[in-house]
Design an enzyme around this catalytic site. Structure first.
Site, PDB file in Angstrom:
ATOM      1  N   HIS A 202      -7.656   9.446  -2.146  1.00 46.88           N
ATOM      2  CA  HIS A 202      -7.100   9.367  -0.787  1.00 46.88           C
ATOM      3  C   HIS A 202      -8.043   9.961   0.276  1.00 46.88           C
ATOM      4  O   HIS A 202      -8.221   9.407   1.343  1.00 46.88           O
ATOM      5  CB  HIS A 202      -5.748  10.096  -0.779  1.00 46.88           C
ATOM      6  CG  HIS A 202      -4.793   9.592   0.242  1.00 46.88           C
ATOM      7  ND1 HIS A 202      -3.439   9.538   0.039  1.00 46.88           N
ATOM      8  CD2 HIS A 202      -4.983   9.133   1.499  1.00 46.88           C
ATOM      9  CE1 HIS A 202      -2.843   9.064   1.119  1.00 46.88           C
ATOM     10  NE2 HIS A 202      -3.763   8.823   2.023  1.00 46.88           N
TER      11      HIS A 202
ATOM     12  N   GLN B 170     -10.867   2.341   1.887  1.00 45.75           N
ATOM     13  CA  GLN B 170      -9.762   2.124   2.834  1.00 45.75           C
ATOM     14  C   GLN B 170      -9.896   3.143   3.955  1.00 45.75           C
ATOM     15  O   GLN B 170      -9.848   4.348   3.709  1.00 45.75           O
ATOM     16  CB  GLN B 170      -8.417   2.277   2.110  1.00 45.75           C
ATOM     17  CG  GLN B 170      -7.250   1.880   3.002  1.00 45.75           C
ATOM     18  CD  GLN B 170      -5.888   2.210   2.422  1.00 45.75           C
ATOM     19  OE1 GLN B 170      -5.167   3.072   2.913  1.00 45.75           O
ATOM     20  NE2 GLN B 170      -5.517   1.517   1.356  1.00 45.75           N
TER      21      GLN B 170
ATOM     22  N   LYS C  70      -2.595   5.999  -4.446  1.00 44.88           N
ATOM     23  CA  LYS C  70      -3.728   6.907  -4.191  1.00 44.88           C
ATOM     24  C   LYS C  70      -3.517   8.283  -4.820  1.00 44.88           C
ATOM     25  O   LYS C  70      -2.386   8.768  -4.908  1.00 44.88           O
ATOM     26  CB  LYS C  70      -3.923   7.083  -2.683  1.00 44.88           C
ATOM     27  CG  LYS C  70      -3.935   5.759  -1.927  1.00 44.88           C
ATOM     28  CD  LYS C  70      -4.268   5.905  -0.456  1.00 44.88           C
ATOM     29  CE  LYS C  70      -4.017   4.594   0.266  1.00 44.88           C
ATOM     30  NZ  LYS C  70      -2.650   4.407   0.762  1.00 44.88           N
TER      31      LYS C  70
ATOM     32  N   ASP D  57       0.842  -1.197   0.000  1.00 45.70           N
ATOM     33  CA  ASP D  57       0.000   0.000   0.000  1.00 45.70           C
ATOM     34  C   ASP D  57       0.879   1.250   0.000  1.00 45.70           C
ATOM     35  O   ASP D  57       1.693   1.449   0.902  1.00 45.70           O
ATOM     36  CB  ASP D  57      -0.882   0.011   1.253  1.00 45.70           C
ATOM     37  CG  ASP D  57      -1.828   1.200   1.231  1.00 45.70           C
ATOM     38  OD1 ASP D  57      -2.768   1.175   0.416  1.00 45.70           O
ATOM     39  OD2 ASP D  57      -1.608   2.167   1.987  1.00 45.70           O
TER      40      ASP D  57
ATOM     41  N   GLY E 258      -3.458   0.630  15.339  1.00 49.90           N
ATOM     42  CA  GLY E 258      -3.767   1.851  16.081  1.00 49.90           C
ATOM     43  C   GLY E 258      -2.666   2.891  15.932  1.00 49.90           C
ATOM     44  O   GLY E 258      -2.537   3.795  16.755  1.00 49.90           O
TER      45      GLY E 258
ATOM     46  N   TYR F 289       2.990   9.679   0.094  1.00 51.55           N
ATOM     47  CA  TYR F 289       3.834   9.040   1.122  1.00 51.55           C
ATOM     48  C   TYR F 289       5.339   9.118   0.891  1.00 51.55           C
ATOM     49  O   TYR F 289       6.114   8.751   1.760  1.00 51.55           O
ATOM     50  CB  TYR F 289       3.499   7.549   1.254  1.00 51.55           C
ATOM     51  CG  TYR F 289       2.116   7.197   1.724  1.00 51.55           C
ATOM     52  CD1 TYR F 289       1.266   8.137   2.286  1.00 51.55           C
ATOM     53  CD2 TYR F 289       1.658   5.887   1.621  1.00 51.55           C
ATOM     54  CE1 TYR F 289       0.001   7.787   2.695  1.00 51.55           C
ATOM     55  CE2 TYR F 289       0.390   5.537   2.042  1.00 51.55           C
ATOM     56  CZ  TYR F 289      -0.431   6.489   2.567  1.00 51.55           C
ATOM     57  OH  TYR F 289      -1.677   6.136   2.979  1.00 51.55           O
TER      58      TYR F 289
HETATM   59  N1  LIG Z   1      -5.745   5.868   3.442  1.00 57.44           N
HETATM   60  C1  LIG Z   1      -5.257   6.618   4.409  1.00 57.44           C
HETATM   61  O1  LIG Z   1      -5.651   7.776   4.613  1.00 57.44           O
HETATM   62  C2  LIG Z   1      -4.171   6.060   5.273  1.00 57.44           C
HETATM   63  C3  LIG Z   1      -3.815   6.729   6.447  1.00 57.44           C
HETATM   64  C4  LIG Z   1      -2.811   6.179   7.229  1.00 57.44           C
HETATM   65  C5  LIG Z   1      -2.208   4.990   6.846  1.00 57.44           C
HETATM   66  N2  LIG Z   1      -2.546   4.370   5.677  1.00 57.44           N
HETATM   67  C6  LIG Z   1      -1.901   3.107   5.226  1.00 57.44           C
HETATM   68  O2  LIG Z   1      -2.041   2.135   6.260  1.00 57.44           O
HETATM   69  C7  LIG Z   1      -0.752   1.702   6.681  1.00 57.44           C
HETATM   70  C8  LIG Z   1      -0.751   1.367   8.153  1.00 57.44           C
HETATM   71  O3  LIG Z   1      -1.063   2.489   8.949  1.00 57.44           O
HETATM   72  P1  LIG Z   1       0.016   3.178   9.868  1.00 57.44           P
HETATM   73  O4  LIG Z   1       1.358   2.877   9.318  1.00 57.44           O
HETATM   74  O5  LIG Z   1      -0.322   4.602  10.020  1.00 57.44           O
HETATM   75  O6  LIG Z   1      -0.223   2.501  11.292  1.00 57.44           O
HETATM   76  P2  LIG Z   1      -0.171   1.000  11.874  1.00 57.44           P
HETATM   77  O7  LIG Z   1       0.123   0.030  10.813  1.00 57.44           O
HETATM   78  O8  LIG Z   1      -1.365   0.842  12.721  1.00 57.44           O
HETATM   79  O9  LIG Z   1       1.057   1.079  12.867  1.00 57.44           O
HETATM   80  C9  LIG Z   1       2.373   1.169  12.412  1.00 57.44           C
HETATM   81  C10 LIG Z   1       3.271   1.345  13.632  1.00 57.44           C
HETATM   82  O10 LIG Z   1       3.265   0.151  14.428  1.00 57.44           O
HETATM   83  C11 LIG Z   1       4.587  -0.353  14.574  1.00 57.44           C
HETATM   84  N3  LIG Z   1       4.483  -1.802  14.509  1.00 57.44           N
HETATM   85  C12 LIG Z   1       4.341  -2.593  13.427  1.00 57.44           C
HETATM   86  N4  LIG Z   1       4.250  -3.891  13.785  1.00 57.44           N
HETATM   87  C13 LIG Z   1       4.334  -3.918  15.129  1.00 57.44           C
HETATM   88  C14 LIG Z   1       4.307  -4.962  16.073  1.00 57.44           C
HETATM   89  N5  LIG Z   1       4.180  -6.235  15.700  1.00 57.44           N
HETATM   90  N6  LIG Z   1       4.443  -4.646  17.396  1.00 57.44           N
HETATM   91  C15 LIG Z   1       4.588  -3.336  17.778  1.00 57.44           C
HETATM   92  N7  LIG Z   1       4.611  -2.305  16.922  1.00 57.44           N
HETATM   93  C16 LIG Z   1       4.488  -2.594  15.608  1.00 57.44           C
HETATM   94  C17 LIG Z   1       5.364   0.260  13.428  1.00 57.44           C
HETATM   95  O11 LIG Z   1       6.725   0.412  13.762  1.00 57.44           O
HETATM   96  P3  LIG Z   1       7.939  -0.405  13.041  1.00 57.44           P
HETATM   97  O12 LIG Z   1       7.978   0.032  11.611  1.00 57.44           O
HETATM   98  O13 LIG Z   1       9.125   0.026  13.821  1.00 57.44           O
HETATM   99  O14 LIG Z   1       7.620  -1.872  13.199  1.00 57.44           O
HETATM  100  C18 LIG Z   1       4.706   1.624  13.292  1.00 57.44           C
HETATM  101  O15 LIG Z   1       5.219   2.534  14.249  1.00 57.44           O
HETATM  102  C19 LIG Z   1       0.152   2.885   6.322  1.00 57.44           C
HETATM  103  O16 LIG Z   1       1.511   2.553   6.341  1.00 57.44           O
HETATM  104  C20 LIG Z   1      -0.413   3.272   4.980  1.00 57.44           C
HETATM  105  O17 LIG Z   1       0.057   2.412   3.971  1.00 57.44           O
HETATM  106  C21 LIG Z   1      -3.549   4.887   4.900  1.00 57.44           C
END
Ligand SMILES: NC(=O)c1ccc[n+]([C@@H]2O[C@H](COP(=O)([O-])OP(=O)(O)OC[C@H]3O[C@@H](n4cnc5c(N)ncnc54)[C@H](OP(=O)(O)O)[C@@H]3O)[C@@H](O)[C@H]2O)c1
Length: 319
Positions: free
Chosen positions: A114, A184, A83, A49, A214, A54
């Site tokens: 997006h 999404q 996106k 994704d 989260g 990004y």
């Molecule tokens: N459509 C939208 O508007 C939108 C908005 C936000 C995000 N997104 C997409 O969704 C994806 C995920 O969201 P996000 O990155 O914001 O948040 P997330 O996936 O909920 O959390 C990522 C965080 O958790 C940590 N993490 C990962 N695996 C872990 C584990 N097993 N134990 C503890 N910590 C862990 C990561 O650090 P490390 O890298 O150090 O493991 C990072 O700090 C994004 O990367 C993006 O592709 C889309």
């Protein structure tokens, strides 16, 4: 034990892998992304994704291209999402061409709007609060026609939306020639999106969960979701990590989950969610968790020039 399916069918007939690697980070480092993507491919991830905003399209493309050349994976076995950013609504075809160039791909599998927000194309491409003068009236009909054109021209296999409420999808369906395949949205045990998921189920729109952990240790997120005592309790009971519990919960709700990690061990462990399951009792307890939307989108609200004067308007009350 029944093996959990690893893909879901979209309304286009295509399969979307139920776990995808997220690629957004505040301090993007191209080398970290490239290494994470190669690691993820080796672990078995087939869904990635990204977004024009990004700054991860280019390193993702570089890593995928290396993987194709080394025979690690074939293009047709991958699912890549990107996106359209808020500044790109006027011309989705030009925007997707630029994304494809960054990604070194001929097509993506899914192209999403997006946000339901339109900004002047000169505005900075960032998630920070836009200036009042950068907001433009939303013209979803014309933006969606541009998305449909991307599909008709073969630049994407499916089109969809992101951060759309049920009401915004309902409005879109009144004029869409091609319905969105995916919405999404933020989704995790403390923001379960039940209303939106009911609506999407009825209309055959797949829900993908962003921030499924989260946003642990991230600016927009909260460690309270993973640190919730219930996550500890369930994880301990199954001998799993709390992240695995949260991701498995997402799968069992019928969503695909997009955890971001650039850490080798966590990329691996986050993927180990297909050969065990939560119990009905776990689900009952998770159902009872207090619901708090973590990313409220305050930056995209303003009382003068924007289409949304309040966050309630942005989410049509689904907040
Ligand atoms: N459509 C939208 O508007 C939108 C908005 C936000 C995000 N997104 C997409 O969704 C994806 C995920 O969201 P996000 O990155 O914001 O948040 P997330 O996936 O909920 O959390 C990522 C965080 O958790 C940590 N993490 C990962 N695996 C872990 C584990 N097993 N134990 C503890 N910590 C862990 C990561 O650090 P490390 O890298 O150090 O493991 C990072 O700090 C994004 O990367 C993006 O592709 C889309």
């Amino acid at each position: 034990m029944e093996v959990f399916k690893r893909t879901a069918q979209l309304n286009t007939g295509a399969q979307i892998p139920l776990i995808g690697l997220g690629t957004v980070a505040a301090d993007q480092n191209e080398e970290d992304i490239t290494v994470a993507v190669i690691t993820a491919l080796q672990v078995g991830y087939r869904h990635f994704d990204t977004a024009s905003m990004y700054k991860s399209e280019r390193p993702l493309g570089k890593a995928l291209n290396t993987a194709f050349q080394n025979g690690l994976v074939k293009r047709e076995d991958l699912f890549v999402t990107t996106k359209l950013w808020n500044t790109e609504h006027d011309d989705p075809v030009t925007a997707i061409k630029s994304s494809l160039k960054n990604l070194q791909l001929d097509y993506v599998d899914l192209y999403l709007i997006h946000w339901p927000i339109k900004l002047r194309k000169e505005a900075p491409m960032s998630a920070s609060k836009p200036k009042e003068e950068d907001f433009l009236p939303l013209d979803m009909k014309s933006t969606w026609q541009g998305m449909e054109q991307c599909l008709e021209m073969g630049f994407t296999k499916a089109v969809g939306v992101s951060n759309f409420s049920s009401k915004k999808i309902e409005d879109l369906l009144t004029h869409a020639k091609i319905p969105p395949a995916v919405d999404q949205v933020e989704m995790h045990p403390q923001w379960q999106q039940k209303k939106l998921r009911d609506y999407c189920n009825k209309h055959n729109i797949h829900v993908s969960a962003w921030g499924p952990l989260g946003g642990h240790n991230k600016g927009w997120g909260s460690n309270e979701v993973m640190d919730n005592p219930l996550m500890h309790e369930i994880a301990q009971k199954h001998g799993k990590t709390r992240a695995q519990v949260m991701l498995r919960w997402g799968l069992e709700q019928g969503a695909s989950v997009l955890p971001k990690s650039y850490n080798t061990d966590r990329i691996f462990s986050n993927f180990q969610i297909f050969d065990w399951s939560l119990t009905p009792d776990d689900h009952d307890k998770i159902d009872m968790l207090k619901q708090v939307k973590l990313f409220r989108g305050d930056a995209f609200v303003n009382s003068t020039t924007g289409p949304y004067k309040t966050v309630e308007e942005l989410w049509d009350g689904e907040i």
